[in-house]
Design an enzyme around this catalytic site. Structure first.
Site, PDB file in Angstrom:
ATOM      1  N   ASP A 248      81.101  -9.386  42.008  1.00 39.83           N
ATOM      2  CA  ASP A 248      80.599  -9.882  40.921  1.00 39.83           C
ATOM      3  C   ASP A 248      81.097 -11.136  40.397  1.00 39.83           C
ATOM      4  O   ASP A 248      80.630 -12.118  39.637  1.00 39.83           O
ATOM      5  CB  ASP A 248      80.723  -8.862  39.876  1.00 39.83           C
ATOM      6  CG  ASP A 248      79.635  -7.591  40.126  1.00 39.83           C
ATOM      7  OD1 ASP A 248      79.734  -6.587  39.459  1.00 39.83           O
ATOM      8  OD2 ASP A 248      78.891  -7.686  41.064  1.00 39.83           O
TER       9      ASP A 248
ATOM     10  N   TYR B 154      79.652 -14.111  42.091  1.00 36.59           N
ATOM     11  CA  TYR B 154      78.247 -14.335  41.650  1.00 36.59           C
ATOM     12  C   TYR B 154      78.426 -14.961  39.946  1.00 36.59           C
ATOM     13  O   TYR B 154      77.596 -15.784  39.602  1.00 36.59           O
ATOM     14  CB  TYR B 154      77.402 -12.879  41.209  1.00 36.59           C
ATOM     15  CG  TYR B 154      76.080 -13.314  40.841  1.00 36.59           C
ATOM     16  CD1 TYR B 154      75.945 -13.056  39.439  1.00 36.59           C
ATOM     17  CD2 TYR B 154      75.093 -13.393  41.640  1.00 36.59           C
ATOM     18  CE1 TYR B 154      74.748 -13.223  38.823  1.00 36.59           C
ATOM     19  CE2 TYR B 154      73.663 -13.421  41.165  1.00 36.59           C
ATOM     20  CZ  TYR B 154      73.562 -13.232  39.645  1.00 36.59           C
ATOM     21  OH  TYR B 154      72.317 -13.619  38.938  1.00 36.59           O
TER      22      TYR B 154
ATOM     23  N   LYS C 231      82.570  -1.026  30.033  1.00 35.69           N
ATOM     24  CA  LYS C 231      81.536  -1.501  30.823  1.00 35.69           C
ATOM     25  C   LYS C 231      81.620  -0.874  32.103  1.00 35.69           C
ATOM     26  O   LYS C 231      82.195  -1.500  32.978  1.00 35.69           O
ATOM     27  CB  LYS C 231      81.313  -3.033  30.847  1.00 35.69           C
ATOM     28  CG  LYS C 231      80.045  -3.485  31.557  1.00 35.69           C
ATOM     29  CD  LYS C 231      80.085  -5.046  31.579  1.00 35.69           C
ATOM     30  CE  LYS C 231      78.882  -5.429  32.177  1.00 35.69           C
ATOM     31  NZ  LYS C 231      78.815  -5.183  33.580  1.00 35.69           N
TER      32      LYS C 231
ATOM     33  N   ARG D 114      66.509  -0.396  36.190  1.00 33.11           N
ATOM     34  CA  ARG D 114      65.970  -1.861  35.431  1.00 33.11           C
ATOM     35  C   ARG D 114      65.148  -2.684  36.105  1.00 33.11           C
ATOM     36  O   ARG D 114      64.540  -3.181  35.517  1.00 33.11           O
ATOM     37  CB  ARG D 114      67.636  -2.523  35.097  1.00 33.11           C
ATOM     38  CG  ARG D 114      67.317  -3.784  34.185  1.00 33.11           C
ATOM     39  CD  ARG D 114      68.478  -4.119  33.549  1.00 33.11           C
ATOM     40  NE  ARG D 114      69.381  -5.081  34.667  1.00 33.11           N
ATOM     41  CZ  ARG D 114      70.362  -5.727  34.485  1.00 33.11           C
ATOM     42  NH1 ARG D 114      71.014  -5.518  33.332  1.00 33.11           N
ATOM     43  NH2 ARG D 114      70.913  -6.449  35.547  1.00 33.11           N
TER      44      ARG D 114
ATOM     45  N   GLU E 105      74.102   4.442  32.065  1.00 33.04           N
ATOM     46  CA  GLU E 105      74.501   4.076  33.529  1.00 33.04           C
ATOM     47  C   GLU E 105      74.801   5.099  34.320  1.00 33.04           C
ATOM     48  O   GLU E 105      75.828   5.995  34.114  1.00 33.04           O
ATOM     49  CB  GLU E 105      75.896   3.262  33.379  1.00 33.04           C
ATOM     50  CG  GLU E 105      76.367   2.201  34.396  1.00 33.04           C
ATOM     51  CD  GLU E 105      75.707   0.966  34.269  1.00 33.04           C
ATOM     52  OE1 GLU E 105      76.234   0.250  35.114  1.00 33.04           O
ATOM     53  OE2 GLU E 105      75.154   0.581  33.470  1.00 33.04           O
TER      54      GLU E 105
ATOM     55  N   LYS F 256      84.534  -9.594  30.445  1.00 32.14           N
ATOM     56  CA  LYS F 256      85.348  -9.279  31.773  1.00 32.14           C
ATOM     57  C   LYS F 256      86.740  -9.213  31.809  1.00 32.14           C
ATOM     58  O   LYS F 256      87.490 -10.129  31.481  1.00 32.14           O
ATOM     59  CB  LYS F 256      84.420 -10.164  32.819  1.00 32.14           C
ATOM     60  CG  LYS F 256      82.823 -10.041  32.824  1.00 32.14           C
ATOM     61  CD  LYS F 256      82.654  -8.504  33.415  1.00 32.14           C
ATOM     62  CE  LYS F 256      81.091  -8.477  34.030  1.00 32.14           C
ATOM     63  NZ  LYS F 256      80.730  -9.252  35.160  1.00 32.14           N
TER      64      LYS F 256
ATOM     65  N   CYS G 285     111.503  -4.411  67.588  1.00 32.04           N
ATOM     66  CA  CYS G 285     112.151  -4.188  68.867  1.00 32.04           C
ATOM     67  C   CYS G 285     111.928  -4.286  70.258  1.00 32.04           C
ATOM     68  O   CYS G 285     112.686  -4.206  71.171  1.00 32.04           O
ATOM     69  CB  CYS G 285     112.829  -2.828  68.436  1.00 32.04           C
ATOM     70  SG  CYS G 285     111.819  -1.657  68.752  1.00 32.04           S
TER      71      CYS G 285
ATOM     72  N   CYS H 213     105.803   2.716  66.639  1.00 33.34           N
ATOM     73  CA  CYS H 213     106.968   2.252  67.602  1.00 33.34           C
ATOM     74  C   CYS H 213     107.689   3.562  68.110  1.00 33.34           C
ATOM     75  O   CYS H 213     107.942   4.144  67.282  1.00 33.34           O
ATOM     76  CB  CYS H 213     107.982   1.094  66.730  1.00 33.34           C
ATOM     77  SG  CYS H 213     109.222   0.914  67.688  1.00 33.34           S
TER      78      CYS H 213
ATOM     79  N   CYS I 191     115.164   0.519  66.486  1.00 34.56           N
ATOM     80  CA  CYS I 191     114.166  -0.257  66.080  1.00 34.56           C
ATOM     81  C   CYS I 191     114.863  -0.725  64.500  1.00 34.56           C
ATOM     82  O   CYS I 191     115.080   0.163  63.699  1.00 34.56           O
ATOM     83  CB  CYS I 191     112.694   0.263  65.576  1.00 34.56           C
ATOM     84  SG  CYS I 191     111.777  -0.788  64.980  1.00 34.56           S
TER      85      CYS I 191
END
Length: 675
Positions: A36, A39, A119, A140, A177, A318, A415, A430, A436
């Site tokens: 978003d 955009y 939101k 929508r 929503e 936002k 190692c 590993c 190591c």
């Protein structure tokens, strides 16, 4: 009228084409290709250019409409009132300017009251209720016409099929929503991955893809939910005169509304709410990308009206984007403290989630392959709160022709030991556990622990000090420490230093099973270490055994056999073991039980020990049983031969009685082993 530069005309045309493309992917296909924030940046650039050169504004510009045309797979649903989007605010100054525009337009001296709410990052829908019954659900779409998804909406349990209470209008449009909360999203992806099916990149994509299934039976299986955020068209009744009161009424009528909603005064109240929700954002059960401020009184909303694509009385503030696009320059492999290799993306630095990110985890090679990540790709990076940044997806449309596949190294980048990846496991490791450098802290802590070498006084914090001071590189270095070196460490006096040296000296005389366990071989716990010690009798025989020979040991299958064989094949590990022996670490060896395993009296039997024994420890009891060919298990099942119960026996005794498994007392156990 000033002349418009040609490069501006070209840029405006290019922005419109790009925004139209992404509009189509976002609103029509529900398959967004960019986050978003990317955009929003394109839209703001076009808005700024059109504001500077108003002659370039055209009726079909993305700034003059909401989205693209709906797909034809669903019936069209024309909205009784347009479903418009909101303008965005990204900084405090944008919110202050928003309030000033409102007050200037209204001529208000007093501060404005705002209804505020998170939101949600989902899919906006319209629900139409006639005489209290749900008659239509629609997306929508382009704001004027959406898609009829009534059959799918009816499967969402958070949406009432019939309104509750009384006083609702004859015709009521509820707007809200549809989304997937984080727990539902993660559970769905886990189940999909286990079935080898496609997983979703984020909850928003999951919600959109689920709601727009042509088969509502598929939608019914998806964990969708819903929050109402307002009302649209109303006939045959009246609603309260404020937005907040409408939400309260919707809640009374059975609609689910966000519990985080509030009413505040002025821009200062809005900004305080923004900060408050921002602090809690990562702890919310759902994804949000901002908060929404709406003038609370409808009478003021009507006076303010609309611009072409958004109301003047509302704005979305936002948060810093939690997803951004950037270039993946390279992939390197990090070795963790347990030897696990993690592919790490080296990125073109990008500002995401409030910080500049230049590295992001790719988790493991299964994820790299599933997402088809390649070096040179443009990728979407996600960072939420304190979570480590990750590469969420690849923008395939931007893949260059020379993008390179990510290749797992065959040897440890730290190692040089061989990298092993067991069948069915996502993580590669590993095999140089003792040597190591990336694993040294955990290797030393495990080696010194009570159930391993039992070095009294050598706790985790002291191990950290020893490694940080460069006094110990590998476990054999413990036995070269002097009291003088130790006394110089923080919180280590002369007496404590001498005590630790004495404890180290004492630990040199141990048992083979303890030593094997102390080596930290993957999948080798105490019981397996004892089984290996009893079976082979000595360390040299164990180190020389191949996988086939190892699988002759009770309870050792192909996976454990592979881990053990690989561990002892690594030259670095053998060097550390030789150094430990040279330092004086020793144990008593015995005749290998493997020579007569099938002839042992308890061969084929499985026992479980519970409670405290008086004559010996449970560990010693387990060794006696395994020396006689038995298996010792940590859990009771129908296949258990018997449970040996000492004092204060717990749940294992109860389970044995429930399953009808024989229970032996300590006296019966001693008789069993011939003592």
């Amino acid at each position: 009228m000033s002349e418009i530069p040609e490069k501006v005309r070209k840029r405006v045309a290019s922005l419109r084409d790009e925004l139209d493309y992404h509009n189509h992917r976002y609103y029509v296909l529900d398959d967004p290709e960019i986050p978003d924030a990317a955009y929003d940046a394109l839209m703001r650039e076009l808005q700024d250019l059109e504001a500077k050169y108003p002659e370039l504004v055209t009726p079909d510009s993305p700034t003059q409409r909401v989205g693209g045309a709906p797909l034809k797979a669903f019936e069209e649903a024309r909205h009784l009132l347009p479903m418009l989007s909101l303008d965005n605010a990204f900084e405090e100054a944008d919110v202050l300017a928003f309030e000033k525009r409102i007050r200037d337009r209204l001529g208000e001296e007093s501060e404005i009251e705002f209804a505020v709410e998170p939101k949600l990052d989902g899919l906006a829908i319209s629900l139409l209720y006639e005489d209290g019954h749900l008659v239509r659900g629609a997306t929508r779409g382009d704001g004027a016409t959406g898609e009829d998804v009534t059959a799918n909406v009816r499967t969402i349990r958070a949406i009432p099929l019939r309104l509750q209470g009384r006083g609702w209008p004859k015709l009521l449009e509820v707007r809200g929503e549809v989304y997937m909360d984080r727990a539902g999203f993660e559970a769905f992806n886990r189940e999909a991955a286990s079935r080898g099916e496609k997983v979703f990149v984020n909850p928003r994509n999951a919600a959109a893809g689920s709601l727009r299934q042509l088969d509502s039976r598929i939608t019914a299986k998806r964990p969708l939910t819903f929050f109402a955020y307002g009302a649209g068209h109303v006939e045959g009744g009246e609603l309260p005169d404020t937005h907040a009161a409408v939400l309260d009424a919707l809640a009374e009528w059975g609609q689910r509304v966000c519990p985080e909603r509030d009413v505040v005064t002025g821009a200062a109240g809005c900004l305080e709410y923004y900060r408050r929700i921002g602090e809690r954002r990562d702890g919310l059960p759902y994804d949000i990308d901002g908060v929404v401020y709406k003038v609370n009184r409808f009478e003021l909303q009507q006076r303010l009206g609309f611009v072409s694509r958004a109301p003047r009385w509302a704005i979305a503030h936002k948060y810093p984007a939690q997803e951004q696009m950037t270039l993946l320059r390279d992939v390197e492999f990090q070795v963790g403290r347990t030897g696990a290799l993690t592919p790490v993306a080296r990125l073109e630095p990008v500002f995401v989630g409030g910080v500049t990110v230049s590295n992001a985890t790719l988790h493991n090679m299964d994820e790299v392959e599933r997402k088809d990540v390649r070096i040179g790709d443009t990728v979407i990076v996600r960072r939420a709160g304190d979570v480590i940044p990750e590469v969420a997806a690849v923008v395939l449309s931007r893949r260059p022709h020379n993008a390179r596949h990510v290749v797992m190294p065959t040897h440890c980048p730290v190692c040089g030991s061989e990298i092993v990846r067991s069948e069915g496991e996502a993580v590669a490791r590993c095999s140089g556990g003792l040597y190591c450098a990336a694993q040294r802290r955990e290797a030393i802590k495990h080696f010194a622990s009570r159930r391993a070498m039992d070095i009294e006084g050598l706790g985790d914090k002291l191990v950290e000090q020893l490694v940080d001071a460069g006094l110990v590189d590998h476990v054999d270095g413990l036995y070269r420490l002097t009291a003088e070196q130790l006394a110089g460490l923080e919180r280590m006096g002369e007496k404590s230093a001498h005590n630790l040296v004495d404890a180290l000296e004492k630990s040199k005389h141990t048992q083979l099973a303890r030593f094997i366990f102390a080596l930290g071989i993957r999948e080798v716990g105490e019981a397996t270490a004892r089984a290996l010690a009893i079976h082979f009798g000595g360390l040299d025989a164990l180190m020389a055994a191949d996988e086939e020979a190892l699988m002759q040991v009770p309870d050792v299958g192909p996976v454990v056999a592979h881990h053990v064989a690989t561990f002892f094949q690594q030259p670095h590990n053998r060097e550390v073991i030789d150094a430990l022996r040279e330092a004086g670490v020793h144990w008593e060896e015995s005749e290998p039980a493997a020579l007569q395993a099938e002839d042992l009296p308890l061969s084929g039997n499985t026992y479980v020990l519970t409670g405290a024994l008086e004559s010996m420890t449970r560990e010693e009891a387990g060794d006696r049983l395994m020396a006689l060919g038995a298996k010792v298990s940590g859990s009771v099942s129908k296949k258990t031969t018997a449970v040996i119960a000492g004092e204060a026996a717990g749940s294992k005794l109860a389970k044995a009685e429930k399953l009808g498994v024989p229970v032996l007392s300590e006296a019966e156990f001693l008789e069993l082993i011939g003592e």
